[in-house]
Scaffold this motif. Structure first.
Motif, PDB file in Angstrom:
ATOM      1  N   GLY A 398       0.805  -1.210   0.000  1.00  0.00           N
ATOM      2  CA  GLY A 398       0.000   0.000   0.000  1.00  0.00           C
ATOM      3  C   GLY A 398       0.842   1.265   0.000  1.00  0.00           C
ATOM      4  O   GLY A 398       2.070   1.227   0.098  1.00  0.00           O
ATOM      5  N   SER A 400       0.141   5.358   1.515  1.00  0.00           N
ATOM      6  CA  SER A 400      -0.774   6.345   2.095  1.00  0.00           C
ATOM      7  C   SER A 400      -0.314   7.775   1.867  1.00  0.00           C
ATOM      8  O   SER A 400      -0.942   8.707   2.367  1.00  0.00           O
ATOM      9  CB  SER A 400      -0.912   6.099   3.602  1.00  0.00           C
ATOM     10  N   ARG A 409       1.821   1.650  -3.986  1.00  0.00           N
ATOM     11  CA  ARG A 409       0.632   0.804  -4.022  1.00  0.00           C
ATOM     12  C   ARG A 409       0.702  -0.176  -5.187  1.00  0.00           C
ATOM     13  O   ARG A 409       0.806   0.211  -6.338  1.00  0.00           O
ATOM     14  CB  ARG A 409      -0.642   1.634  -4.155  1.00  0.00           C
ATOM     15  N   GLY A 462      -3.353  -2.528  -2.749  1.00  0.00           N
ATOM     16  CA  GLY A 462      -3.028  -1.972  -1.446  1.00  0.00           C
ATOM     17  C   GLY A 462      -3.751  -2.642  -0.301  1.00  0.00           C
ATOM     18  O   GLY A 462      -4.255  -1.964   0.594  1.00  0.00           O
ATOM     19  N   THR A 489      -6.676  -2.869   4.561  1.00  0.00           N
ATOM     20  CA  THR A 489      -5.748  -2.121   3.714  1.00  0.00           C
ATOM     21  C   THR A 489      -4.323  -2.328   4.222  1.00  0.00           C
ATOM     22  O   THR A 489      -4.094  -2.506   5.422  1.00  0.00           O
ATOM     23  CB  THR A 489      -6.087  -0.625   3.701  1.00  0.00           C
ATOM     24  N   HIS A 493      -5.993   4.079   4.684  1.00  0.00           N
ATOM     25  CA  HIS A 493      -6.912   4.112   3.543  1.00  0.00           C
ATOM     26  C   HIS A 493      -7.123   5.556   3.088  1.00  0.00           C
ATOM     27  O   HIS A 493      -8.182   6.162   3.291  1.00  0.00           O
ATOM     28  CB  HIS A 493      -8.241   3.468   3.949  1.00  0.00           C
ATOM     29  N   ARG A 516      -8.428   0.639   8.990  1.00  0.00           N
ATOM     30  CA  ARG A 516      -7.992  -0.185   7.853  1.00  0.00           C
ATOM     31  C   ARG A 516      -8.880  -1.392   7.575  1.00  0.00           C
ATOM     32  O   ARG A 516      -8.684  -2.077   6.582  1.00  0.00           O
ATOM     33  CB  ARG A 516      -6.560  -0.676   8.091  1.00  0.00           C
TER      34      ARG A 516
END
Length: 575
Positions: A398, A400, A409, A462, A489, A493, A516
């Motif tokens: 993932g 962020s 990601r 992700g 996630t 997220h 998440r």
């Protein structure tokens, strides 16, 4: 190219109709054996298994690793629609010589027609600019269809021509999705006519030293997380995409025919996948090297692919090239063990690492971004003639932070479906809505850089997930399927569009990105298959899924999203 393949499809349809009335071959068509079980198909590498004494290498299973979007990252290839669910196909075969020895002339063709009627629960989305009432997908009921036709012919074991095409692929009737135009196959338009998607038109030449392949072809490797041909049936649902490339490849058995070790080298010009479309002006060149050992149902292999992709655009009135340069490495293994009750224990795994750089997601602070992405899948289970039980664990890295210089990601190939609702519907449309808003001319004079890479198209992106599922076969005609998807996630997220445009860390519904938990999805399906005649098989079924959303879908007020359900009626025929 599309016109040529459409003309081919017309002749193929005529030939298949004639074959059904016994007019096209010296020997009548015969049914091929049913396809392997879902768990076996999903775990199989894209390799042919010739007869033991005459084994030849298959074409290399190339791939198209890519990146994803502004502050999101990696995306993988795909294109083509649903392979027919484990139905036997009828082949129209004409053999000029009495036997099928090497050098005999033959033709063969088959196809499928599929219809899906779907009812989907309401999916909340970020409202479109200046349209506060547009906070949902607004597509609840619709009917879609597609036709897939295949043909091959040539000299047995020497020189063959292969062709495949999808026709009339799209919506027939029903409500249209709204505000998700950034996604491919977004169901925002009734596109069933003409709905032409060429998939393959290539030649295979088997020489004394190996196989040469040239032309438009699809590609697949391992469990299909990075390269997927859109022709492997998932436990639930259908396919949305699949890769096609213009390829020149050579595959051989460098240690001799007695040693089942294969090596392949390919050079590709990508015709169509999630991040590149040659007709739309994307030029993506890639080279792939693959090597694998395969004996019976045991396979261990690895490949590497280097990709250079360019797209000419204008930025501030000046010409500019968006670039993507990556190297992807992928390892795959599949092993089965016999057990006393007649079944087999299955262990399969695939892992991929994508490294490189891109200017497609450039920002004022960073003109070039580094691509650093990883993904993997592990399958454990037991397969049997009556019951298959598979436990699958998957991971895609993932990201962020849309504002730094790293695109982290990862997104699995969308043609590899996991479940019915969470990844193929909810996350797919939420990411497509963010991309559509980022491209809106109501907000800026030009699109946000990399906005077209945001949609996941239904692939796992992700996230980390657990996907246990089972297939119970009742007689020869019916199977019942059960499954569940639990997911989180892999990073906070965060909606990349909101982070860049609003300087705000929030999820796609405006809620707290630190939550998440994506929730729990429950899936079930019933499939029936039967013969209408010697040349036609019918199929019917019902798929149903229910997503119980987790707190990763909370809105700005902290309210959790309502459950989302999907019910889909399946009808089809193979001929």
């Amino acid at each position: 190219m599309r016109a040529v393949l459409a003309l081919f499809a017309w002749h193929l349809i005529v030939g298949l109709v004639r074959s059904a009335h016994g007019q096209s071959s010296d020997e009548p068509p015969t049914d091929t054996p049913p396809a392997a079980s879902d768990s076996e198909s999903a775990a199989a590498a894209d390799t042919e298994e010739p007869a033991q004494d005459t084994r030849e290498p298959s074409a290399p299973p190339g791939t198209h690793a890519t990146h994803d979007a502004p502050g999101a990252d990696a995306s993988s290839p795909a294109d083509a629609r649903g392979s027919e669910p484990a139905t036997a196909e009828v082949e129209d075969e004409t053999v000029v010589e009495d036997d099928e020895s090497a050098g005999s002339l033959y033709t063969r063709g088959n196809g499928t027609y599929q219809v899906r009627a779907s009812h989907l629960g309401e999916i909340p989305l970020r409202p479109l600019p200046r349209e506060p009432s547009s906070g949902s997908l607004r597509q609840r009921n619709w009917v879609s269809q597609w036709i897939r036709l295949r043909a091959e012919g040539g000299l047995q074991d020497r020189f063959t021509v292969h062709a495949e095409i999808d026709l009339f692929d799209g919506l027939l009737v029903g409500e249209l999705a709204r505000g998700v135009e950034a996604a491919r196959g977004s169901r925002h338009d009734a596109t069933a006519f003409p709905g032409v998607q060429p998939r393959a038109l290539y030649v295979d030449w088997r020489t004394p030293v190996g196989l040469v392949r040239a032309g438009l072809t699809t590609s697949h490797w391992g469990l299909g997380i990075l390269a997927n041909d859109g022709a492997h049936e998932p436990p639930f649902g259908d396919y949305e995409l699949g890769d096609s490339v213009l390829r020149l490849a050579f595959a051989t058995m460098p240690l001799g025919r007695r040693v089942p070790f294969f090596a392949a080298l390919a050079g590709d010009l990508v015709y169509d996948d999630v991040v590149a479309s040659l007709p739309d002006g994307d030029v993506a060149l890639q080279g792939a090297l693959a090597a694998y050992w395969q004996r019976d149902e045991h396979t261990v292999g690895a490949y590497a692919v280097a990709r250079d992709q360019r797209r000419a655009i204008e930025s501030g009135g000046a010409p500019f090239d968006e670039t993507l340069r990556i190297v992807a490495t992928d390892v795959f293994a599949r092993w089965t063990f016999e057990e006393p009750t007649g079944g087999r224990w299955l262990l399969a795994a695939e892992g991929a690492l994508v490294l490189g750089s891109t200017t497609a997601t450039r920002s004022l602070e960073h003109a070039r971004h580094r691509v650093r992405q990883a993904m993997g899948v592990l399958q454990l289970g037991r397969v049997h003639d009556r019951v298959d039980v598979i436990f699958e664990l998957g991971y895609a890295s993932g990201d962020s932070n849309a504002l730094d210089e790293v695109q982290g990601r990862a997104s699995m190939d969308p043609a590899r479906r996991v479940g019915l609702v969470l990844f193929p519907e909810v996350l797919a449309w939420q990411s497509a809505r963010s991309a559509t808003i980022a491209q809106s001319d109501l907000l800026a004079a030009r699109d946000a850089p990399g906005a077209d890479r945001l949609p996941t198209h239904g692939g796992v992106a992700g996230a980390v997930y657990l996907f246990p599922h089972a297939i119970v076969r009742i007689g020869r005609a019916v199977d019942v399927r059960f499954g569940a998807v639990w997911a989180r996630t892999a990073a906070d997220h965060v909606d990349p569009y909101a982070q860049r445009a609003h300087s705000s860390n929030e999820n796609p519904l405006g809620g707290d990105p630190r939550a998440r938990d994506l929730g729990l999805e429950l899936d079930g399906a019933v499939r029936w298959r039967g013969k209408l005649s010697r040349h036609v098989r019918l199929e019917a079924g019902l798929d149903a899924g229910l997503l119980l959303p987790g707190h990763a879908f909370d809105d700005a007020s902290g309210e959790t999203m309502d459950p989302v359900g999907l019910v889909r009626l399946r009808l089809g025929a193979s001929f």
